[in-house]
Write a protein that holds these residues in place. Structure first.
Motif, PDB file in Angstrom:
ATOM      1  N   ASN A   1      -3.343  -1.895   9.003  1.00 20.24           N
ATOM      2  CA  ASN A   1      -2.637  -1.891   7.711  1.00 20.24           C
ATOM      3  C   ASN A   1      -3.685  -1.661   6.613  1.00 20.24           C
ATOM      4  O   ASN A   1      -4.894  -1.695   6.891  1.00 20.24           O
ATOM      5  CB  ASN A   1      -1.892  -3.222   7.494  1.00 20.24           C
ATOM      6  CG  ASN A   1      -2.828  -4.405   7.660  1.00 20.24           C
ATOM      7  OD1 ASN A   1      -3.727  -4.620   6.854  1.00 20.24           O
ATOM      8  ND2 ASN A   1      -2.658  -5.155   8.742  1.00 20.24           N
ATOM      9  N   ALA A   2      -3.224  -1.499   5.387  1.00 17.83           N
ATOM     10  CA  ALA A   2      -4.171  -1.172   4.305  1.00 17.83           C
ATOM     11  C   ALA A   2      -5.008  -2.379   3.887  1.00 17.83           C
ATOM     12  O   ALA A   2      -6.126  -2.226   3.390  1.00 17.83           O
ATOM     13  CB  ALA A   2      -3.413  -0.623   3.098  1.00 17.83           C
ATOM     14  N   THR A   3      -4.471  -3.577   4.078  1.00 18.75           N
ATOM     15  CA  THR A   3      -5.243  -4.773   3.728  1.00 18.75           C
ATOM     16  C   THR A   3      -6.485  -4.864   4.615  1.00 18.75           C
ATOM     17  O   THR A   3      -7.600  -5.090   4.127  1.00 18.75           O
ATOM     18  CB  THR A   3      -4.373  -6.046   3.898  1.00 18.75           C
ATOM     19  OG1 THR A   3      -3.090  -5.793   3.318  1.00 18.75           O
ATOM     20  CG2 THR A   3      -5.002  -7.238   3.248  1.00 18.75           C
TER      21      THR A   3
ATOM     22  N   MET B   1      -1.211  -5.586  -5.687  1.00 19.16           N
ATOM     23  CA  MET B   1      -0.720  -6.524  -4.694  1.00 19.16           C
ATOM     24  C   MET B   1      -1.811  -7.551  -4.402  1.00 19.16           C
ATOM     25  O   MET B   1      -3.001  -7.233  -4.482  1.00 19.16           O
ATOM     26  CB  MET B   1      -0.366  -5.776  -3.414  1.00 19.16           C
ATOM     27  CG  MET B   1       0.427  -6.641  -2.478  1.00 19.16           C
ATOM     28  SD  MET B   1       0.721  -5.838  -0.909  1.00 19.16           S
ATOM     29  CE  MET B   1       1.822  -7.041  -0.173  1.00 19.16           C
TER      30      MET B   1
ATOM     31  N   ASP C   1      -8.487   0.925  -3.904  1.00 16.60           N
ATOM     32  CA  ASP C   1      -7.243   0.557  -3.245  1.00 16.60           C
ATOM     33  C   ASP C   1      -6.268   1.708  -3.515  1.00 16.60           C
ATOM     34  O   ASP C   1      -5.614   1.759  -4.563  1.00 16.60           O
ATOM     35  CB  ASP C   1      -6.696  -0.764  -3.788  1.00 16.60           C
ATOM     36  CG  ASP C   1      -5.399  -1.153  -3.099  1.00 16.60           C
ATOM     37  OD1 ASP C   1      -4.742  -0.259  -2.521  1.00 16.60           O
ATOM     38  OD2 ASP C   1      -5.022  -2.341  -3.155  1.00 16.60           O
TER      39      ASP C   1
ATOM     40  N   ALA D   1      -3.748   2.359  -1.512  1.00 15.58           N
ATOM     41  CA  ALA D   1      -2.611   2.081  -0.613  1.00 15.58           C
ATOM     42  C   ALA D   1      -1.370   2.859  -1.043  1.00 15.58           C
ATOM     43  O   ALA D   1      -0.597   3.319  -0.213  1.00 15.58           O
ATOM     44  CB  ALA D   1      -2.306   0.586  -0.598  1.00 15.58           C
ATOM     45  N   GLN D   2      -1.190   3.005  -2.367  1.00 15.97           N
ATOM     46  CA  GLN D   2       0.033   3.631  -2.894  1.00 15.97           C
ATOM     47  C   GLN D   2      -0.187   5.084  -3.319  1.00 15.97           C
ATOM     48  O   GLN D   2       0.657   5.626  -4.030  1.00 15.97           O
ATOM     49  CB  GLN D   2       0.515   2.852  -4.120  1.00 15.97           C
ATOM     50  CG  GLN D   2       0.896   1.416  -3.852  1.00 15.97           C
ATOM     51  CD  GLN D   2       1.679   0.822  -5.012  1.00 15.97           C
ATOM     52  OE1 GLN D   2       1.896   1.452  -6.039  1.00 15.97           O
ATOM     53  NE2 GLN D   2       2.121  -0.427  -4.860  1.00 15.97           N
TER      54      GLN D   2
ATOM     55  N   SER E   1      -2.036   2.996   2.753  1.00 17.25           N
ATOM     56  CA  SER E   1      -1.056   2.208   3.514  1.00 17.25           C
ATOM     57  C   SER E   1       0.068   3.099   4.029  1.00 17.25           C
ATOM     58  O   SER E   1       0.530   4.001   3.323  1.00 17.25           O
ATOM     59  CB  SER E   1      -0.456   1.121   2.619  1.00 17.25           C
ATOM     60  OG  SER E   1       0.582   0.441   3.320  1.00 17.25           O
TER      61      SER E   1
ATOM     62  N   LYS F   1       6.184   3.311   1.920  1.00 16.77           N
ATOM     63  CA  LYS F   1       5.193   4.173   1.272  1.00 16.77           C
ATOM     64  C   LYS F   1       5.636   5.637   1.355  1.00 16.77           C
ATOM     65  O   LYS F   1       6.479   5.996   2.176  1.00 16.77           O
ATOM     66  CB  LYS F   1       3.818   4.000   1.948  1.00 16.77           C
ATOM     67  CG  LYS F   1       3.236   2.598   1.731  1.00 16.77           C
ATOM     68  CD  LYS F   1       2.901   2.359   0.260  1.00 16.77           C
ATOM     69  CE  LYS F   1       2.167   1.054   0.013  1.00 16.77           C
ATOM     70  NZ  LYS F   1       3.032  -0.093  -0.238  1.00 16.77           N
TER      71      LYS F   1
ATOM     72  N   TRP G   1       5.592  -7.234  -7.208  1.00 14.91           N
ATOM     73  CA  TRP G   1       4.860  -8.431  -6.796  1.00 14.91           C
ATOM     74  C   TRP G   1       5.586  -9.717  -7.167  1.00 14.91           C
ATOM     75  O   TRP G   1       4.953 -10.728  -7.461  1.00 14.91           O
ATOM     76  CB  TRP G   1       3.441  -8.469  -7.387  1.00 14.91           C
ATOM     77  CG  TRP G   1       2.809  -7.135  -7.619  1.00 14.91           C
ATOM     78  CD1 TRP G   1       2.343  -6.663  -8.812  1.00 14.91           C
ATOM     79  CD2 TRP G   1       2.549  -6.109  -6.655  1.00 14.91           C
ATOM     80  NE1 TRP G   1       1.832  -5.400  -8.643  1.00 14.91           N
ATOM     81  CE2 TRP G   1       1.946  -5.033  -7.330  1.00 14.91           C
ATOM     82  CE3 TRP G   1       2.785  -5.998  -5.288  1.00 14.91           C
ATOM     83  CZ2 TRP G   1       1.564  -3.865  -6.696  1.00 14.91           C
ATOM     84  CZ3 TRP G   1       2.411  -4.826  -4.648  1.00 14.91           C
ATOM     85  CH2 TRP G   1       1.803  -3.779  -5.348  1.00 14.91           C
TER      86      TRP G   1
HETATM   87  C1  LIG Z   1      -1.649  -1.713  -4.079  1.00 12.61           C
HETATM   88  C2  LIG Z   1      -1.538  -2.192  -2.670  1.00 12.61           C
HETATM   89  N1  LIG Z   1      -2.632  -2.632  -2.036  1.00 12.61           N
HETATM   90  C3  LIG Z   1      -2.588  -3.059  -0.763  1.00 12.61           C
HETATM   91  C4  LIG Z   1      -1.404  -3.070  -0.067  1.00 12.61           C
HETATM   92  C5  LIG Z   1      -1.391  -3.586   1.329  1.00 12.61           C
HETATM   93  O1  LIG Z   1      -0.957  -2.622   2.217  1.00 12.61           O
HETATM   94  P1  LIG Z   1      -0.542  -3.053   3.708  1.00 12.61           P
HETATM   95  O2  LIG Z   1       0.830  -3.646   3.618  1.00 12.61           O
HETATM   96  O3  LIG Z   1      -0.545  -1.756   4.473  1.00 12.61           O
HETATM   97  O4  LIG Z   1      -1.555  -4.012   4.180  1.00 12.61           O
HETATM   98  C6  LIG Z   1      -0.233  -2.615  -0.673  1.00 12.61           C
HETATM   99  C7  LIG Z   1       1.035  -2.624   0.059  1.00 12.61           C
HETATM  100  O5  LIG Z   1       2.108  -2.613  -0.470  1.00 12.61           O
HETATM  101  C8  LIG Z   1      -0.294  -2.164  -2.014  1.00 12.61           C
HETATM  102  O6  LIG Z   1       0.781  -1.732  -2.633  1.00 12.61           O
END
Ligand SMILES: Cc1ncc(COP(=O)(O)O)c(C=O)c1O
Length: 375
Positions: free
Chosen positions: A66-68, A93, A163, A165-166, A187, A192, A320
Motif C-alpha cells: 500500500n502507499a503507507t 491523510m 506523498d 498517493a493521490q 496508492s 484511486k 479525513w
Molecule cells: C494523501 C494520501 N497519502 C497516503 C495514503 C495511503 O495510501 P494507502 O491506503 O495505499 O496506504 C492515502 C490514501 O488514501 C492518501 O490519500
C-alpha cells in the motif's frame, strides 16, 4: 441545463463499478494468473513496475502492499530515522505522518495554502537543525509548485519524499508527481484514479542506491540470493493486483481526460457562484496538469449544503473525517495551524469518479445552485 428535480442517486463513489465496468476482462486476468499460480513477485508484477516507471518517468518503481508502506520503506531506504524531523502538510491523510513516525523520525505538520497543498513559506519557517526531509502531499491529483519545494530543499540541504498517493500522472511543468525527490509513493486503493481490488501501492525513485535498499526492505530484508542482510518488512504488491493494474494503466490517459472533462463541467456550471471556491480548472495554469483524484470545493454553509445534497441523493465527503492531521491531538501534536483549521470548516468533496454521467454532473450542479439561489 438539466432542470429535472426528481431525486437521482449520485453516490460519492461507486465501488462495484471498479469491478463491473470491465468485468469480463478482469475475470479473464484473474483466471489467467490463477491458473498459472503466479501469486507473488511474478512476471506480471515486473511488467507493471516497468510500465509504471515508464509512465511516470521515474527510473525505478517497486510494487508494495500500500502507499503507507511505500512512504515508510522510501524513508527508511533514504536513511531517515530517529532524531530526524520530516515536515509535511497537515491537510493530508494520517498515513503521511504515520509513515514518518514509523520510520523513527518526528512528523512536523505545516499549513496548507489557498491551493490546499503545502504552503512553501510556512514550510521554510518550520525548518530546524533537526529537519532532514520535506514530504509534500500531491493532494487531490494536483502537484505542488515543486520549484518552490525543491528550491527550499536545496537551500537547506534537505531531501524530498513526495506523498503522491493521490497523484499518479499529475504533473508540474511537465514532470510527473512522484519523480522530483528521493522517493515517493503511489496508492492503488480502489477509489484511486488507478485502483485495484484491495490494497496496493508503489514506491518510485530515481536513485539507484535507494532502489536497491527498497528491494531488500520490502521483502523481509532479503537480497536477490535470498540471504537476509537487514531487518525488513513484508510489503509486496500481489501479482494478481499488478496484472489488473497493468491492464488499466494502458487506458489511464483516457480515464484522466474524462476526469478533467468533469472538472471543466463543474467549473462551467459552478464557477459563477460567490458562495464557492472551486479548485483550479484543468486549463487554468499551463504549469499544472491535474488528474482530479478528488474535486474539493470550499463552500459557505458547508454542513447545510452537504445535508441538502444528501437529501437529494448526492453523496459528498469531508476529507479525513473533517480534521487535519495536527488536530489528532492524541498523536501528540500541539501545533495550531489556523489557516488549515479554517479550511477544514469549509471544504467539501463533490462526486468525481468514472461512473458519473454528464447528466449526473448537471444534477449535482443544479442542486448546488438551487441551494444558494432557491428562486
Ligand atoms: C494523501 C494520501 N497519502 C497516503 C495514503 C495511503 O495510501 P494507502 O491506503 O495505499 O496506504 C492515502 C490514501 O488514501 C492518501 O490519500
Amino acid at each position: 441545463m438539466n432542470s429535472d428535480k426528481r431525486v437521482r442517486s449520485v453516490p460519492f463513489f461507486n465501488y462495484p463499478y471498479v469491478f463491473t465496468s470491465q468485468e469480463e476482462a478482469f475475470v479473464k486476468i484473474v483466471r489467467d494468473v490463477g491458473r498459472r499460480g503466479a501469486f507473488i513477485m511474478q512476471k506480471d508484477l515486473q511488467e507493471f513496475e516497468s510500465n509504471l516507471a515508464i509512465y511516470t518517468g521515474a527510473k525505478y518503481a517497486v510494487g508494495v502492499g500500500n502507499a503507507t508502506d511505500a512512504l515508510q520503506v522510501g524513508l527508511m531506504a533514504g536513511g531517515i530515522g530517529p532524531g530526524d524531523e520530516v515536515i509535511f502538510c497537515s491537510h493530508t491523510m494520517v498515513a503521511t505522518a504515520a509513515a514518518i513516525h514509523f520510520s523513527g523520525a518526528t512528523p512536523i505538520p505545516v499549513e496548507a495554502g489557498p491551493d490546499h497543498l503545502m504552503d512553501p513559506k510556512k514550510l521554510e519557517a518550520a525548518i530546524t537543525s533537526r529537519t532532514r526531509a520535506i514530504m509534500p502531499t500531491q493532494l487531490n491529483g494536483r502537484t505542488t509548485n515543486m520549484d518552490s519545494i525543491m528550491g527550499i530543499a536545496k537551500k537547506h540541504g534537505l531531501d524530498v519524499y513526495e506523498d503522491a498517493a493521490q497523484a499518479l500522472g499529475s504533473k508540474f511543468k511537465g514532470q510527473c508527481a512522484g519523480t522530483f525527490g528521493k522517493a515517493s509513493c503511489i496508492s492503488f486503493y480502489p477509489a484511486k484514479v488507478l485502483g485495484c481490488f484491495g490494497d496496493g501501492g508503489a514506491v518510485l525513485t530515481n536513485d539507484e542506491e535507494t532502489y536497491q535498499k527498497i528491494l531488500v526492505l520490502h521483502d523481509h530484508g532479503r537480497d536477490q540470493s535470498g540471504e537476509v542482510i537487514m531487518w525488513g518488512m513484508n510489503s509486496r504488491l500481489d501479482n494478481m493486483q499488478a496484472a489488473v493494474l497493468d491492464y488499466q494503466l494502458k487506458e489511464y490517459d483516457r480515464v484522466v481526460e474524462r476526469r478533467r472533462a468533469v472538472a471543466r463541467h463543474y467549473k462551467e456550471r459552478l464557477g459563477q457562484l460567490d458562495e464557492l471556491v472551486l479548485p483550479p480548472g484543468p486549463d487554468d495554469d499551463p504549469d499544472h496538469f491535474d488528474v482530479y483524484q478528488n474535486y474539493e470545493i470550499e463552500a459557505e454553509r458547508r454542513d447545510e449544503l452537504q445535508a441538502y445534497l444528501k437529501e437529494r441523493g448526492v453523496g459528498t465527503l469531508v476529507q479525513w473525517g473533517g480534521k487535519a492531521v495536527h488536530q489528532f491531538k492524541r498523536l501528540g501534536f500541539n501545533q495550531s495551524l489556523p489557516y488549515t483549521e479554517k479550511l477544514f470548516e469549509r471544504m467539501l468533496m463533490i462526486p468525481m469518479n468514472m461512473s458519473l454521467t454528464d447528466d449526473d454532473v448537471d444534477y449535482v450542479c443544479d442542486r448546488i445552485i438551487e441551494f444558494y439561489h432557491p428562486h
